[in-house]
Write a protein that holds these residues in place. Structure first.
Motif, PDB file in Angstrom:
ATOM      1  N   MET A  87       0.829  -1.203   0.000  1.00 19.83           N
ATOM      2  CA  MET A  87       0.000   0.000   0.000  1.00 19.83           C
ATOM      3  C   MET A  87       0.867   1.258   0.000  1.00 19.83           C
ATOM      4  N   VAL A  88       1.929   1.254   0.806  1.00 21.00           N
ATOM      5  CA  VAL A  88       2.817   2.413   0.874  1.00 21.00           C
ATOM      6  C   VAL A  88       3.547   2.599  -0.450  1.00 21.00           C
ATOM      7  N   MET A  89       3.983   1.509  -1.069  1.00 14.86           N
ATOM      8  CA  MET A  89       4.637   1.594  -2.374  1.00 14.86           C
ATOM      9  C   MET A  89       3.727   2.239  -3.402  1.00 14.86           C
ATOM     10  N   GLN A  90       2.461   1.804  -3.415  1.00 22.84           N
ATOM     11  CA  GLN A  90       1.496   2.355  -4.361  1.00 22.84           C
ATOM     12  C   GLN A  90       1.271   3.837  -4.106  1.00 22.84           C
ATOM     13  N   ALA A  91       1.205   4.226  -2.827  1.00 22.45           N
ATOM     14  CA  ALA A  91       0.992   5.629  -2.476  1.00 22.45           C
ATOM     15  C   ALA A  91       2.161   6.496  -2.934  1.00 22.45           C
ATOM     16  N   PHE A  92       3.380   6.025  -2.755  1.00 19.66           N
ATOM     17  CA  PHE A  92       4.556   6.797  -3.178  1.00 19.66           C
ATOM     18  C   PHE A  92       4.638   6.869  -4.706  1.00 19.66           C
ATOM     19  N   GLN A  93       4.253   5.801  -5.389  1.00 17.98           N
ATOM     20  CA  GLN A  93       4.258   5.817  -6.853  1.00 17.98           C
ATOM     21  C   GLN A  93       3.236   6.817  -7.379  1.00 17.98           C
ATOM     22  N   GLU A  94       2.023   6.769  -6.846  1.00 19.77           N
ATOM     23  CA  GLU A  94       0.986   7.692  -7.289  1.00 19.77           C
ATOM     24  C   GLU A  94       1.302   9.122  -6.856  1.00 19.77           C
ATOM     25  N   GLY A  95       1.884   9.257  -5.673  1.00 15.76           N
ATOM     26  CA  GLY A  95       2.210  10.592  -5.172  1.00 15.76           C
ATOM     27  C   GLY A  95       3.236  11.304  -6.033  1.00 15.76           C
ATOM     28  N   LEU A  96       4.260  10.572  -6.487  1.00 14.77           N
ATOM     29  CA  LEU A  96       5.288  11.151  -7.350  1.00 14.77           C
ATOM     30  C   LEU A  96       4.908  11.091  -8.815  1.00 14.77           C
ATOM     31  N   GLY A  97       3.938  10.235  -9.130  1.00 10.97           N
ATOM     32  CA  GLY A  97       3.562  10.061 -10.526  1.00 10.97           C
ATOM     33  C   GLY A  97       4.609   9.304 -11.306  1.00 10.97           C
ATOM     34  N   HIS A  98       5.408   8.496 -10.586  1.00  6.58           N
ATOM     35  CA  HIS A  98       6.496   7.759 -11.226  1.00  6.58           C
ATOM     36  C   HIS A  98       6.807   6.513 -10.396  1.00  6.58           C
ATOM     37  N   SER A  99       7.251   5.466 -11.069  1.00  2.00           N
ATOM     38  CA  SER A  99       7.586   4.216 -10.384  1.00  2.00           C
ATOM     39  C   SER A  99       8.762   4.378  -9.425  1.00  2.00           C
ATOM     40  N   PHE A 100       9.501   5.479  -9.576  1.00  4.90           N
ATOM     41  CA  PHE A 100      10.639   5.739  -8.697  1.00  4.90           C
ATOM     42  C   PHE A 100      10.210   5.758  -7.227  1.00  4.90           C
ATOM     43  N   GLY A 101       8.985   6.230  -6.974  1.00  5.58           N
ATOM     44  CA  GLY A 101       8.488   6.288  -5.602  1.00  5.58           C
ATOM     45  C   GLY A 101       8.450   4.931  -4.944  1.00  5.58           C
ATOM     46  N   GLY A 102       8.069   3.910  -5.711  1.00  2.01           N
ATOM     47  CA  GLY A 102       8.031   2.559  -5.168  1.00  2.01           C
ATOM     48  C   GLY A 102       9.411   2.039  -4.828  1.00  2.01           C
ATOM     49  N   TYR A 103      10.386   2.375  -5.651  1.00  3.44           N
ATOM     50  CA  TYR A 103      11.759   1.931  -5.398  1.00  3.44           C
ATOM     51  C   TYR A 103      12.342   2.600  -4.148  1.00  3.44           C
ATOM     52  N   VAL A 104      11.963   3.860  -3.913  1.00  8.52           N
ATOM     53  CA  VAL A 104      12.417   4.552  -2.704  1.00  8.52           C
ATOM     54  C   VAL A 104      11.916   3.812  -1.472  1.00  8.52           C
ATOM     55  N   VAL A 105      10.654   3.394  -1.504  1.00 10.87           N
ATOM     56  CA  VAL A 105      10.071   2.671  -0.379  1.00 10.87           C
ATOM     57  C   VAL A 105      10.803   1.354  -0.148  1.00 10.87           C
ATOM     58  N   VAL A 106      11.082   0.628  -1.226  1.00 12.22           N
ATOM     59  CA  VAL A 106      11.764  -0.664  -1.098  1.00 12.22           C
ATOM     60  C   VAL A 106      13.166  -0.482  -0.521  1.00 12.22           C
ATOM     61  N   ILE A 107      13.909   0.492  -1.058  1.00 10.93           N
ATOM     62  CA  ILE A 107      15.270   0.744  -0.570  1.00 10.93           C
ATOM     63  C   ILE A 107      15.243   1.153   0.904  1.00 10.93           C
ATOM     64  N   ALA A 108      14.340   2.093   1.242  1.00  7.77           N
ATOM     65  CA  ALA A 108      14.236   2.542   2.633  1.00  7.77           C
ATOM     66  C   ALA A 108      13.808   1.396   3.541  1.00  7.77           C
ATOM     67  N   LEU A 109      12.885   0.591   3.045  1.00  5.63           N
ATOM     68  CA  LEU A 109      12.375  -0.520   3.844  1.00  5.63           C
ATOM     69  C   LEU A 109      13.474  -1.525   4.166  1.00  5.63           C
ATOM     70  N   VAL A 110      14.296  -1.829   3.187  1.00  5.19           N
ATOM     71  CA  VAL A 110      15.397  -2.764   3.412  1.00  5.19           C
ATOM     72  C   VAL A 110      16.347  -2.222   4.471  1.00  5.19           C
ATOM     73  N   MET A 111      16.683  -0.925   4.376  1.00  7.25           N
ATOM     74  CA  MET A 111      17.580  -0.323   5.364  1.00  7.25           C
ATOM     75  C   MET A 111      16.913  -0.239   6.731  1.00  7.25           C
ATOM     76  N   PHE A 112      15.634   0.128   6.760  1.00  5.22           N
ATOM     77  CA  PHE A 112      14.907   0.206   8.019  1.00  5.22           C
ATOM     78  C   PHE A 112      14.885  -1.155   8.698  1.00  5.22           C
ATOM     79  N   ALA A 113      14.519  -2.173   7.937  1.00  3.45           N
ATOM     80  CA  ALA A 113      14.418  -3.518   8.497  1.00  3.45           C
ATOM     81  C   ALA A 113      15.776  -4.031   8.957  1.00  3.45           C
ATOM     82  N   TYR A 114      16.798  -3.775   8.161  1.00  2.00           N
ATOM     83  CA  TYR A 114      18.143  -4.280   8.456  1.00  2.00           C
ATOM     84  C   TYR A 114      18.656  -3.754   9.794  1.00  2.00           C
ATOM     85  N   THR A 115      18.578  -2.437  10.001  1.00  2.00           N
ATOM     86  CA  THR A 115      19.085  -1.865  11.244  1.00  2.00           C
ATOM     87  C   THR A 115      18.198  -2.227  12.437  1.00  2.00           C
TER      88      THR A 115
END
Length: 448
Positions: free
Chosen positions: A334-362
């Motif tokens: 849901m958050v990925m979809q919101a960031f994609q629609e919010g930016l109007g670009h698939s880049f938003g979804g990738y930001v969420v994935v990258i941040a999520l991996v770092m958030f989860a890792y630490t």
């Protein structure tokens, strides 16, 4: 059978929230807020200043900044991202308001916990400073068995909150991108093991480097989206407050959201995101180099404030984009979809994935350190070292479990931890209030 188990866990979790977590945090949080003169706001500026200040003659293993970075490594987890999606889908927009209430009141409890954690800390066989609720329950109140019980709950919480929930939230979007969730879990386990086996100093060093990067990347993108939808922010805030207090709102009747659900979801997610009052923060903070426990308590006021900024940004993005109403989406997706629609670009979804991996890792690393200290308290340093390997080996399991089951187990675990920790906070709060007043008077910044 699986549905029945999840239903039972939901019932247990809601019961713990309404009959234990909610009244305990409200009553104790209000009491401490009044007695400490709203310290979580009045001393926030001091908290930031102490964060970078070096103390002469201090004792400890890591700096204040590294200690807070370790705390934020645990706080800036998937609860700030996927947890906000869980909040608005289970409790509606009003849950975001109650999340703030929980964080505000919980901050005063966390302050007292951290002061006690440092005040009653000791050293293990390797010369590392160790502390936390198990120590002040045992040494401050004489509750040896209760201290041991908290240590057991800390291990369970680390496996559910800090391990399985994190890995599961990461595996969902990666699976949709075509990655095998088990392989993802194994890779995460490998990189966690590399750092974890180096001890709290290595974890603190990594956290001090990664935490600012991941926070800036994710929060910066969220603020850009909110700037692009600035005209929808005020309506979103109105929706949050109306849903939080008006049981007859349209959303209460139409989608089944009520004030009861908003409170339950908001307090659960706020507790999960900040760990305020659960006792995990004082375990991490106890390793800090310091000369006075009060300073450590003040420093930790930064953590819930920053965490709530990230959580609120996530929640507002979900609301202004309207994605929160899509019942076909859940958790991270849901958050990925919101960031994609919010930016109007698939880049938003990738930001969420990258941040999520770092958030989860630490977060996995921070909770592992807490569990290690808990095992060390129960069985000694050698057993704690062996537990690290078990913790790493169990990481891939989280990628295979059901998302609802994991979140329910995680919520129950930290609710029980909070209940035990509050016994120590209540029993020793007068000590902290007295010590705090003396310290602030000496600083010409009295709270009385």
């Amino acid at each position: 059978m699986d549905f029945e188990i999840r239903s039972l866990l939901t019932l247990i979790n809601e019961g713990l929230t309404f009959f234990l977590v909610f009244p305990a945090i409200v009553l104790l949080g209000l009491y401490l807020t009044v007695r400490l003169r709203c310290l979580q706001l009045s001393k926030l500026k001091m908290s930031f200043s102490y964060l970078i200040k070096k103390e002469s003659g201090s004792e400890g293993n890591i700096s204040h900044y590294q200690a807070i970075a370790s705390v934020l490594a645990g706080n800036f987890g998937t609860g700030n991202i996927s947890g906000m999606a869980v909040a608005v889908t289970t409790g509606g927009p009003g849950s975001l308001v109650w999340m703030w209430v929980m964080a505000f009141l919980g901050a005063s409890i966390q302050y007292v916990s951290c002061v006690l954690g440092v005040k009653y800390r000791g050293k293990n066989e390797e010369g590392e400073y160790i502390g936390g609720p198990m120590y002040y329950l045992r040494d401050g109140l004489g509750f040896k068995k209760l201290g041991a019980f908290f240590a057991v709950l800390s291990v369970v919480g680390a496996l559910t909150v800090g391990n399985f929930a994190q890995v599961n939230s990461v595996s969902l979007p990666l699976q949709n991108m075509g990655f095998n969730p088990l392989i993802c879990g194994i890779l995460i386990a490998f990189f966690v093991g590399i750092v974890l086996l180096g001890g709290i100093q290595r974890v603190a060093w990594l956290a001090s480097f990664v935490v600012p990067i991941k926070a800036a990347l994710y929060l910066g993108t969220a603020l850009v989206i909110l700037g692009m939808h600035a005209e929808k922010i005020i309506p979103a805030l109105k929706l949050m407050f109306s849903a939080a207090f008006d049981s007859k709102s349209a959303f209460g009747g139409l989608l089944g959201f009520t004030v009861v659900k908003a409170i339950s979801s908001g307090f659960d997610r706020g507790l999960f995101a900040t760990d305020a009052g659960t006792g995990i923060v004082p375990i991490l903070q106890s390793s800090a180099r310091t000369t006075n426990p009060i300073i450590d308590g003040v420093v930790t006021l930064v953590a819930p404030f920053l965490v709530m900024l990230v959580c609120t940004a996530t929640g507002l993005v979900l609301l202004v984009t309207g994605v929160w109403e899509d019942q076909g989406l859940q958790s991270t997706n849901m958050v990925m979809q919101a960031f994609q629609e919010g930016l109007g670009h698939s880049f938003g979804g990738y930001v969420v994935v990258i941040a999520l991996v770092m958030f989860a890792y630490t977060t996995i690393l921070a909770w592992a350190c807490c569990a290690e200290k808990a095992v060390g308290y129960l069985y000694g340093t050698r057993s704690a070292q062996r537990f690290k390997y078990l913790y790493v080996l169990l990481i891939p399991v989280g990628a295979l479990l059901h998302v609802d089951l994991i979140w329910k187990l995680a919520d129950i675990s930290i609710s029980l931890m909070l209940a035990i920790n509050l016994i120590g906070v209540v029993g020793l709060s007068k000590e902290v209030i007295g010590d705090s007043r003396k310290y602030f008077l000496r600083c010409n910044d009295a709270v009385t």
